[in-house]
Design an enzyme around this catalytic site. Sequence first.
Site, PDB file in Angstrom:
ATOM      1  N   PHE A 165      -7.283   4.611 -12.508  1.00  8.10           N
ATOM      2  CA  PHE A 165      -7.253   5.968 -11.961  1.00  8.10           C
ATOM      3  C   PHE A 165      -7.658   6.948 -13.069  1.00  8.10           C
ATOM      4  O   PHE A 165      -7.298   6.765 -14.232  1.00  8.10           O
ATOM      5  CB  PHE A 165      -5.833   6.275 -11.462  1.00  8.10           C
ATOM      6  CG  PHE A 165      -5.737   7.548 -10.693  1.00  8.10           C
ATOM      7  CD1 PHE A 165      -6.145   7.613  -9.367  1.00  8.10           C
ATOM      8  CD2 PHE A 165      -5.264   8.698 -11.290  1.00  8.10           C
ATOM      9  CE1 PHE A 165      -6.076   8.804  -8.653  1.00  8.10           C
ATOM     10  CE2 PHE A 165      -5.183   9.896 -10.584  1.00  8.10           C
ATOM     11  CZ  PHE A 165      -5.587   9.946  -9.267  1.00  8.10           C
TER      12      PHE A 165
ATOM     13  N   ASP B 166       0.787   0.816 -15.013  1.00 11.52           N
ATOM     14  CA  ASP B 166       0.880   1.959 -14.098  1.00 11.52           C
ATOM     15  C   ASP B 166       1.169   1.383 -12.711  1.00 11.52           C
ATOM     16  O   ASP B 166       0.315   0.712 -12.114  1.00 11.52           O
ATOM     17  CB  ASP B 166      -0.429   2.761 -14.102  1.00 11.52           C
ATOM     18  CG  ASP B 166      -0.353   3.967 -13.165  1.00 11.52           C
ATOM     19  OD1 ASP B 166       0.412   3.919 -12.179  1.00 11.52           O
ATOM     20  OD2 ASP B 166      -1.085   4.938 -13.409  1.00 11.52           O
TER      21      ASP B 166
ATOM     22  N   TYR C 267       5.816   9.632  -5.130  1.00  9.50           N
ATOM     23  CA  TYR C 267       5.401  10.192  -3.827  1.00  9.50           C
ATOM     24  C   TYR C 267       4.572   9.249  -2.960  1.00  9.50           C
ATOM     25  O   TYR C 267       4.213   9.612  -1.848  1.00  9.50           O
ATOM     26  CB  TYR C 267       4.637  11.509  -4.038  1.00  9.50           C
ATOM     27  CG  TYR C 267       3.529  11.466  -5.067  1.00  9.50           C
ATOM     28  CD1 TYR C 267       2.315  10.850  -4.793  1.00  9.50           C
ATOM     29  CD2 TYR C 267       3.703  12.047  -6.318  1.00  9.50           C
ATOM     30  CE1 TYR C 267       1.310  10.802  -5.736  1.00  9.50           C
ATOM     31  CE2 TYR C 267       2.702  12.015  -7.273  1.00  9.50           C
ATOM     32  CZ  TYR C 267       1.508  11.396  -6.980  1.00  9.50           C
ATOM     33  OH  TYR C 267       0.517  11.353  -7.931  1.00  9.50           O
ATOM     34  N   LYS C 268       4.257   8.043  -3.453  1.00  9.78           N
ATOM     35  CA  LYS C 268       3.457   7.135  -2.606  1.00  9.78           C
ATOM     36  C   LYS C 268       4.399   6.236  -1.796  1.00  9.78           C
ATOM     37  O   LYS C 268       5.013   6.701  -0.852  1.00  9.78           O
ATOM     38  CB  LYS C 268       2.492   6.331  -3.462  1.00  9.78           C
ATOM     39  CG  LYS C 268       1.468   7.198  -4.222  1.00  9.78           C
ATOM     40  CD  LYS C 268       0.515   6.328  -5.010  1.00  9.78           C
ATOM     41  CE  LYS C 268      -0.328   7.116  -6.003  1.00  9.78           C
ATOM     42  NZ  LYS C 268      -1.327   7.953  -5.361  1.00  9.78           N
TER      43      LYS C 268
ATOM     44  N   ARG D  38      -9.980   4.143   2.829  1.00 14.29           N
ATOM     45  CA  ARG D  38      -8.771   3.465   2.333  1.00 14.29           C
ATOM     46  C   ARG D  38      -7.664   3.553   3.366  1.00 14.29           C
ATOM     47  O   ARG D  38      -7.391   4.627   3.914  1.00 14.29           O
ATOM     48  CB  ARG D  38      -8.240   4.175   1.080  1.00 14.29           C
ATOM     49  CG  ARG D  38      -8.871   3.792  -0.202  1.00 14.29           C
ATOM     50  CD  ARG D  38      -8.045   4.232  -1.403  1.00 14.29           C
ATOM     51  NE  ARG D  38      -7.305   5.489  -1.258  1.00 14.29           N
ATOM     52  CZ  ARG D  38      -6.474   5.958  -2.168  1.00 14.29           C
ATOM     53  NH1 ARG D  38      -6.251   5.274  -3.276  1.00 14.29           N
ATOM     54  NH2 ARG D  38      -5.845   7.110  -1.998  1.00 14.29           N
TER      55      ARG D  38
HETATM   56  C1  LIG Z   1      -2.774   4.757 -10.533  1.00 14.40           C
HETATM   57  C2  LIG Z   1      -2.452   6.214 -10.514  1.00 14.40           C
HETATM   58  N1  LIG Z   1      -1.967   6.811 -11.630  1.00 14.40           N
HETATM   59  C3  LIG Z   1      -1.656   8.125 -11.641  1.00 14.40           C
HETATM   60  C4  LIG Z   1      -1.824   8.906 -10.512  1.00 14.40           C
HETATM   61  C5  LIG Z   1      -1.523  10.361 -10.457  1.00 14.40           C
HETATM   62  O1  LIG Z   1      -0.827  10.897 -11.496  1.00 14.40           O
HETATM   63  P1  LIG Z   1      -0.023  12.252 -11.261  1.00 14.40           P
HETATM   64  O2  LIG Z   1       1.182  11.885 -10.426  1.00 14.40           O
HETATM   65  O3  LIG Z   1       0.302  12.753 -12.592  1.00 14.40           O
HETATM   66  O4  LIG Z   1      -0.904  13.181 -10.483  1.00 14.40           O
HETATM   67  C6  LIG Z   1      -2.322   8.318  -9.355  1.00 14.40           C
HETATM   68  C7  LIG Z   1      -2.500   9.162  -8.137  1.00 14.40           C
HETATM   69  O5  LIG Z   1      -3.004   8.806  -7.124  1.00 14.40           O
HETATM   70  C8  LIG Z   1      -2.652   6.959  -9.357  1.00 14.40           C
HETATM   71  O6  LIG Z   1      -3.142   6.383  -8.259  1.00 14.40           O
END
Ligand SMILES: Cc1ncc(COP(=O)(O)O)c(C=O)c1O
Length: 420
Positions: free
Chosen positions: A133, A205, A230-231, A379
């Site tokens: 990401f 991550d 939030y996911k 997606r």
């Molecule tokens: C793998 C991954 N890392 C990080 C993030 C986002 O980071 P943040 O919560 O700081 O916006 C996402 C958001 O979709 C993501 O998919």
Amino acid sequence: MLTDPAGLTGLTTRAAALDAADPLAAVRDRFLLPDGVVYLDGNSLGALPAAVPAAVEDAVHRQWGTDLIRSWNANGWWEAPVRTGDAIGRLVGAAPGQTVAGDSTSVQLFNTLLAAARLRPGRRLLLTDPDHFPTDQYIADSVGRLLGLDVRRVPARDAAAVLAAEAGNVAVAAYAPVDYRTGELYDMAALTAAAHAAGALMHWDLCHAAGALPVGLDAVQADFAVGCGYKYLSGGPGAPAFAYVAHRHQEGFDHPLTGWHGHAEPFAMAGTYTPAADITRARIGTPALLSLIALEAALTAFDGVEMAAVRTKSLSLTGFFQECADLLLDGLGFTAATPRDPERRGSQVALRHPEAYPLVAALTARGVIGDMRAPDLLRFGFNALYVTHADVLRAVAELRDIAASGAHLAPAFQQRPTVT
Ligand SMILES: Cc1ncc(COP(=O)(O)O)c(C=O)c1O
């Protein structure tokens, strides 16, 4: 009206049978989903758990409005980051005392990645994925600049070989178990072991894994991890993220964001930083309490739910989606982007199509919500807590109808909003 291509009746019967036999079926009632909507975007923003509105109402009116500052002690505000962290830890295979909730994924990533690299002084390389990401790549570059490390982008599938070739040079390997675009799942145990064999630390991550599938952080001996709330954890828009620091690294955890909540004695108000001895060292500053309370309430949707059962259902949903797509989307210009092998599949399915954006927009207008990633990916994320096989079939059938009829070519579906 949907057309009735060969196979649709059989798929309808199969969807009904799969849903009738679903041991997690009742968990859907723990979410407040709008009538008529098929929600396949829980990999971006999870649906609203039914426990959240009352918890937020209580936090605002009673805790903030009435108890005021006393809430830090009386309502457990002070302990909330670690309490919520432990609740997340249960879902990602982390024993208590290693996970803290707060801030954003980007902030937690910066803090833990830099701390990890500091634990391997003298090593010049930081490995990350060119398909990671964007925020992960940007922050890896920033950490590289700050510590004078070379950031090398190596695809996850090649990382073990590069670690072996560069043993002694790599400080940290920073990867995600699930590719955010294609949903491809990588072997966390194997990559972590490869990093350790090279003397490097492993940073994960978990944004697309936490709450979506079993993640054995302790079992694979991960060093550090972050993820968002939030996911699949359904903590709400902008929910606090989390950071995992394995017990064995807590004493040496030298992080850059030395906020006062990580101090050994925050209320001694000392002018210099003495880090707390345990996971509370990973706390930074005052957390966004209302969001943290929403996240903590959201996590109760997982009460009594084993991640193994979530995985079984998730694979059934994604596998059924692929099966429906094979039958119903044939000849309409779609290609599969997600592995067929269940061992290599996260909890989402992506399809490629040159008209991905208008197709997703037309689907959304029919109440089937997924998303797209440029340039050509549609997606669909499957949260096993609330998605059904009937949802899956309806999504694919609507997609077929749109693609076959050209409904997505209408001007209303051509304009891209800021967020896709
Ligand atoms: C793998 C991954 N890392 C990080 C993030 C986002 O980071 P943040 O919560 O700081 O916006 C996402 C958001 O979709 C993501 O998919």
